[in-house]
Write a protein that holds these residues in place. Structure first.
Motif, PDB file in Angstrom:
ATOM      1  N   LEU A  74       0.810  -1.221   0.000  1.00 24.98           N
ATOM      2  CA  LEU A  74       0.000   0.000   0.000  1.00 24.98           C
ATOM      3  C   LEU A  74       0.845   1.272   0.000  1.00 24.98           C
ATOM      4  CD1 LEU A  74      -2.885  -0.941   2.477  1.00 24.98           C
ATOM      5  CD2 LEU A  74      -2.909  -0.956  -0.029  1.00 24.98           C
ATOM      6  N   LEU A  75       2.094   1.165   0.393  1.00 26.33           N
ATOM      7  CA  LEU A  75       2.929   2.363   0.474  1.00 26.33           C
ATOM      8  C   LEU A  75       3.087   3.033  -0.890  1.00 26.33           C
ATOM      9  CD1 LEU A  75       4.596   4.169   2.351  1.00 26.33           C
ATOM     10  CD2 LEU A  75       6.586   2.739   1.816  1.00 26.33           C
ATOM     11  N   ASP A  76       3.160   2.251  -1.945  1.00 24.59           N
ATOM     12  CA  ASP A  76       3.298   2.841  -3.280  1.00 24.59           C
ATOM     13  C   ASP A  76       2.096   3.712  -3.632  1.00 24.59           C
ATOM     14  OD1 ASP A  76       5.788   1.899  -3.939  1.00 24.59           O
ATOM     15  OD2 ASP A  76       5.072   0.108  -4.958  1.00 24.59           O
ATOM     16  N   PRO A  81       0.573   8.009  -5.926  1.00 24.04           N
ATOM     17  CA  PRO A  81      -0.771   7.688  -6.439  1.00 24.04           C
ATOM     18  C   PRO A  81      -0.906   7.931  -7.935  1.00 24.04           C
ATOM     19  CG  PRO A  81      -0.801   9.732  -5.167  1.00 24.04           C
ATOM     20  CD  PRO A  81       0.532   9.095  -4.928  1.00 24.04           C
ATOM     21  N   GLU A  82      -0.096   8.847  -8.470  1.00 28.04           N
ATOM     22  CA  GLU A  82      -0.201   9.148  -9.894  1.00 28.04           C
ATOM     23  C   GLU A  82       0.203   7.956 -10.767  1.00 28.04           C
ATOM     24  OE1 GLU A  82       3.997   9.721  -8.720  1.00 28.04           O
ATOM     25  OE2 GLU A  82       2.057  10.287  -7.833  1.00 28.04           O
ATOM     26  N   GLN A  83       0.882   6.984 -10.189  1.00 28.65           N
ATOM     27  CA  GLN A  83       1.314   5.820 -10.957  1.00 28.65           C
ATOM     28  C   GLN A  83       0.222   4.755 -11.089  1.00 28.65           C
ATOM     29  OE1 GLN A  83       5.045   4.285  -9.510  1.00 28.65           O
ATOM     30  NE2 GLN A  83       6.089   6.253  -9.663  1.00 28.65           N
ATOM     31  N   PHE A  84      -0.921   5.004 -10.468  1.00 29.89           N
ATOM     32  CA  PHE A  84      -1.998   4.012 -10.478  1.00 29.89           C
ATOM     33  C   PHE A  84      -3.320   4.638 -10.932  1.00 29.89           C
ATOM     34  CE2 PHE A  84       1.120   2.918  -7.268  1.00 29.89           C
ATOM     35  CZ  PHE A  84       1.423   1.589  -7.568  1.00 29.89           C
ATOM     36  N   PRO A  85      -3.370   5.184 -12.132  1.00 26.58           N
ATOM     37  CA  PRO A  85      -4.590   5.863 -12.576  1.00 26.58           C
ATOM     38  C   PRO A  85      -5.800   4.939 -12.662  1.00 26.58           C
ATOM     39  CG  PRO A  85      -3.090   5.507 -14.413  1.00 26.58           C
ATOM     40  CD  PRO A  85      -2.320   5.170 -13.181  1.00 26.58           C
ATOM     41  N   ASP A  86      -5.583   3.637 -12.851  1.00 21.85           N
ATOM     42  CA  ASP A  86      -6.700   2.705 -12.936  1.00 21.85           C
ATOM     43  C   ASP A  86      -7.306   2.388 -11.576  1.00 21.85           C
ATOM     44  OD1 ASP A  86      -6.324   2.504 -15.656  1.00 21.85           O
ATOM     45  OD2 ASP A  86      -5.009   0.760 -15.498  1.00 21.85           O
ATOM     46  N   THR A  92      -6.390  13.580  -1.862  1.00 23.32           N
ATOM     47  CA  THR A  92      -6.530  14.848  -1.156  1.00 23.32           C
ATOM     48  C   THR A  92      -5.207  15.116  -0.440  1.00 23.32           C
ATOM     49  OG1 THR A  92      -7.252  14.027   1.019  1.00 23.32           O
ATOM     50  CG2 THR A  92      -8.929  14.186  -0.719  1.00 23.32           C
ATOM     51  N   PRO A  93      -5.045  16.285   0.165  1.00 24.61           N
ATOM     52  CA  PRO A  93      -3.808  16.522   0.922  1.00 24.61           C
ATOM     53  C   PRO A  93      -3.599  15.505   2.045  1.00 24.61           C
ATOM     54  CG  PRO A  93      -4.929  18.595   0.514  1.00 24.61           C
ATOM     55  CD  PRO A  93      -5.869  17.507   0.076  1.00 24.61           C
ATOM     56  N   ASN A  94      -4.684  14.861   2.508  1.00 27.12           N
ATOM     57  CA  ASN A  94      -4.586  13.981   3.673  1.00 27.12           C
ATOM     58  C   ASN A  94      -4.705  12.496   3.377  1.00 27.12           C
ATOM     59  OD1 ASN A  94      -4.422  16.149   5.609  1.00 27.12           O
ATOM     60  ND2 ASN A  94      -6.605  16.497   5.289  1.00 27.12           N
ATOM     61  N   THR A  95      -5.350  12.134   2.272  1.00 27.09           N
ATOM     62  CA  THR A  95      -5.636  10.720   2.020  1.00 27.09           C
ATOM     63  C   THR A  95      -5.555  10.378   0.546  1.00 27.09           C
ATOM     64  OG1 THR A  95      -8.019  11.088   1.799  1.00 27.09           O
ATOM     65  CG2 THR A  95      -7.202  10.554   4.018  1.00 27.09           C
ATOM     66  N   VAL A  96      -5.482   9.067   0.302  1.00 31.34           N
ATOM     67  CA  VAL A  96      -5.623   8.504  -1.042  1.00 31.34           C
ATOM     68  C   VAL A  96      -6.728   7.461  -0.959  1.00 31.34           C
ATOM     69  CG1 VAL A  96      -4.515   7.219  -2.907  1.00 31.34           C
ATOM     70  CG2 VAL A  96      -3.181   8.865  -1.573  1.00 31.34           C
ATOM     71  N   LEU A  97      -7.672   7.529  -1.892  1.00 27.84           N
ATOM     72  CA  LEU A  97      -8.767   6.568  -1.944  1.00 27.84           C
ATOM     73  C   LEU A  97      -8.556   5.665  -3.146  1.00 27.84           C
ATOM     74  CD1 LEU A  97     -11.548   5.666  -0.770  1.00 27.84           C
ATOM     75  CD2 LEU A  97     -12.604   7.244  -2.421  1.00 27.84           C
ATOM     76  N   LEU A 109     -13.558  -0.238  -1.270  1.00 27.53           N
ATOM     77  CA  LEU A 109     -12.514   0.773  -1.405  1.00 27.53           C
ATOM     78  C   LEU A 109     -11.634   0.780  -0.157  1.00 27.53           C
ATOM     79  CD1 LEU A 109     -14.743   3.747  -2.670  1.00 27.53           C
ATOM     80  CD2 LEU A 109     -13.800   1.832  -3.990  1.00 27.53           C
ATOM     81  N   LEU A 110     -10.442   1.346  -0.302  1.00 27.40           N
ATOM     82  CA  LEU A 110      -9.544   1.538   0.832  1.00 27.40           C
ATOM     83  C   LEU A 110      -9.176   3.010   0.930  1.00 27.40           C
ATOM     84  CD1 LEU A 110      -7.033  -1.455   0.433  1.00 27.40           C
ATOM     85  CD2 LEU A 110      -9.122  -1.360   1.816  1.00 27.40           C
ATOM     86  N   LEU A 111      -9.264   3.553   2.129  1.00 29.62           N
ATOM     87  CA  LEU A 111      -8.863   4.931   2.386  1.00 29.62           C
ATOM     88  C   LEU A 111      -7.530   4.902   3.112  1.00 29.62           C
ATOM     89  CD1 LEU A 111      -9.773   7.947   2.233  1.00 29.62           C
ATOM     90  CD2 LEU A 111     -10.626   7.646   4.571  1.00 29.62           C
ATOM     91  N   LEU A 112      -6.505   5.500   2.489  1.00 29.49           N
ATOM     92  CA  LEU A 112      -5.140   5.451   3.016  1.00 29.49           C
ATOM     93  C   LEU A 112      -4.713   6.840   3.477  1.00 29.49           C
ATOM     94  CD1 LEU A 112      -3.577   3.521  -0.012  1.00 29.49           C
ATOM     95  CD2 LEU A 112      -4.735   2.529   1.969  1.00 29.49           C
ATOM     96  N   PRO A 113      -4.319   7.000   4.740  1.00 27.92           N
ATOM     97  CA  PRO A 113      -3.795   8.297   5.171  1.00 27.92           C
ATOM     98  C   PRO A 113      -2.401   8.534   4.604  1.00 27.92           C
ATOM     99  CG  PRO A 113      -3.572   6.723   6.942  1.00 27.92           C
ATOM    100  CD  PRO A 113      -4.338   6.017   5.844  1.00 27.92           C
ATOM    101  N   ARG A 114      -2.069   9.781   4.337  1.00 28.75           N
ATOM    102  CA  ARG A 114      -0.771  10.118   3.751  1.00 28.75           C
ATOM    103  C   ARG A 114       0.241  10.579   4.792  1.00 28.75           C
ATOM    104  NH1 ARG A 114      -1.727  13.883  -1.401  1.00 28.75           N
ATOM    105  NH2 ARG A 114       0.325  13.024  -1.915  1.00 28.75           N
ATOM    106  N   SER A 115      -0.185  10.724   6.033  1.00 30.97           N
ATOM    107  CA  SER A 115       0.689  11.224   7.088  1.00 30.97           C
ATOM    108  C   SER A 115       1.714  10.174   7.509  1.00 30.97           C
ATOM    109  CB  SER A 115      -0.153  11.623   8.312  1.00 30.97           C
ATOM    110  OG  SER A 115       0.666  11.801   9.447  1.00 30.97           O
ATOM    111  N   PRO A 116       3.020  10.427   7.326  1.00 33.31           N
ATOM    112  CA  PRO A 116       4.044   9.461   7.731  1.00 33.31           C
ATOM    113  C   PRO A 116       4.029   9.171   9.233  1.00 33.31           C
ATOM    114  CG  PRO A 116       4.971  11.101   6.248  1.00 33.31           C
ATOM    115  CD  PRO A 116       3.608  11.600   6.640  1.00 33.31           C
TER     116      PRO A 116
END
Length: 287
Positions: A74-76, A81-86, A92-97, A109-116
């Motif tokens: 999931l780290l990728d 996120p731009e590498q997985f357009p499909d 958002t500034p805080n998450t990737v869906l 769906l999976l909601l991933l926080p972006r905060s290290p």
């Protein structure tokens, strides 16, 4: 020892190729042909992832250097996120869906926080930060609306509740004048697994139907249909909440199967449960 919701074998078919080089499988399977193309349909359609016996499983995950490829996959999505357009639906500034690569229901769906500071923690620990928790609840609620819209796109052609709205749409009635249709938001669940399979924090946004060919064994089903699945709304958990206990959660994974809809008990008869889930799905989508 804590049991995860999925095992390494569940990811075997994807383990031989790095995630960013895979052509991800179609994740939002088309249950029915849509009547009209729309922007949302285009977005969602595919285009040409050790605690002691009774201890709370809240330790940070191991160093990324020691993670197997599938456990750290999931780290990728978080970093690139731009590498997985499909597969990426929203950033958002805080998450990737993202769409779950191994969906256990019609919409998953999976909601991933972006905060290290948070994404490497167990949810029990990450959600002790109340500001972070509030942000995740807000973004999860927004993600649930996206999931509900997609569920409606797939199922509303079969729904008796949506019949009048569908007919009005076909007749060209302006959107603001359409009669109400079926509300799919109550059919979307938001939560985490007590012992996550993947190393990075992720919140499941999943329809409740459990209708998927990726649903293959006991842990797949019970991880979403027992207290092993903890609603994000229940956080922060009290220190003495039994859902923190490893033995309690391991027992949940081995419980008898109970239908999510009619509550019929199937013991350990998974094949029989799967046949029943197909029948329930056909009835449920027609409501």
């Amino acid at each position: 020892m804590a049991e995860p919701a999925e095992d390494k074998e569940d990811f075997a078919e994807a383990s031989s190729v790095a995630p960013r080089n895979r052509d991800p499988p179609a994740l939002m399977s088309q249950t029915a042909p849509e009547k009209k193309r729309n922007a949302f349909a285009e977005l969602m359609s595919p285009k040409p992832k050790a605690a002691k016996s009774d201890a709370s499983d809240t330790k940070p995950h191991r160093s990324l250097k020691s993670l197997s490829p599938w456990k750290g996959a999931l780290l990728d999505y978080i970093k690139h996120p731009e590498q997985f357009p499909d597969q990426v639906l929203r950033v958002t500034p805080n998450t990737v869906l993202i769409k779950d690569s191994f969906p256990k229901a019609t919409v998953h769906l999976l909601l991933l926080p972006r905060s290290p500071e948070h994404y490497g923690l167990h949810p029990h620990d990450a959600f002790k930060d109340l500001e972070f928790l509030a942000m995740m609840k807000e973004e999860a609620a927004s993600a649930a609306r996206i999931a509900a819209a997609e569920l409606g796109r797939q199922l509303s052609p079969f729904s008796a509740t949506s019949k009048a709205r569908n007919e009005a749409m076909d007749a060209g009635v302006p959107f603001d004048d359409l009669p109400p249709g079926r509300d799919y938001l109550p059919d979307i669940r938001i939560g985490i697994h007590a012992h996550p399979s993947m190393a990075h924090l992720h919140v499941h946004i999943i329809s409740r139907d459990m209708h998927s060919d990726r649903l293959k064994h006991r842990k797949h089903y019970n991880s979403f249909n027992t207290s092993f699945f903890i609603p994000v709304a229940d956080y922060p958990l009290a220190d003495d909440d039994e859902r923190r206990r490893t033995s309690f959660q391991n027992a949940n994974l081995s419980r008898d199967f109970v239908c999510w809809r009619c509550k019929k008990v199937f013991g350990n008869r998974f094949a029989e449960l799967k046949r029943h889930l197909e029948e329930e799905f056909e009835s449920w989508k027609k409501e």
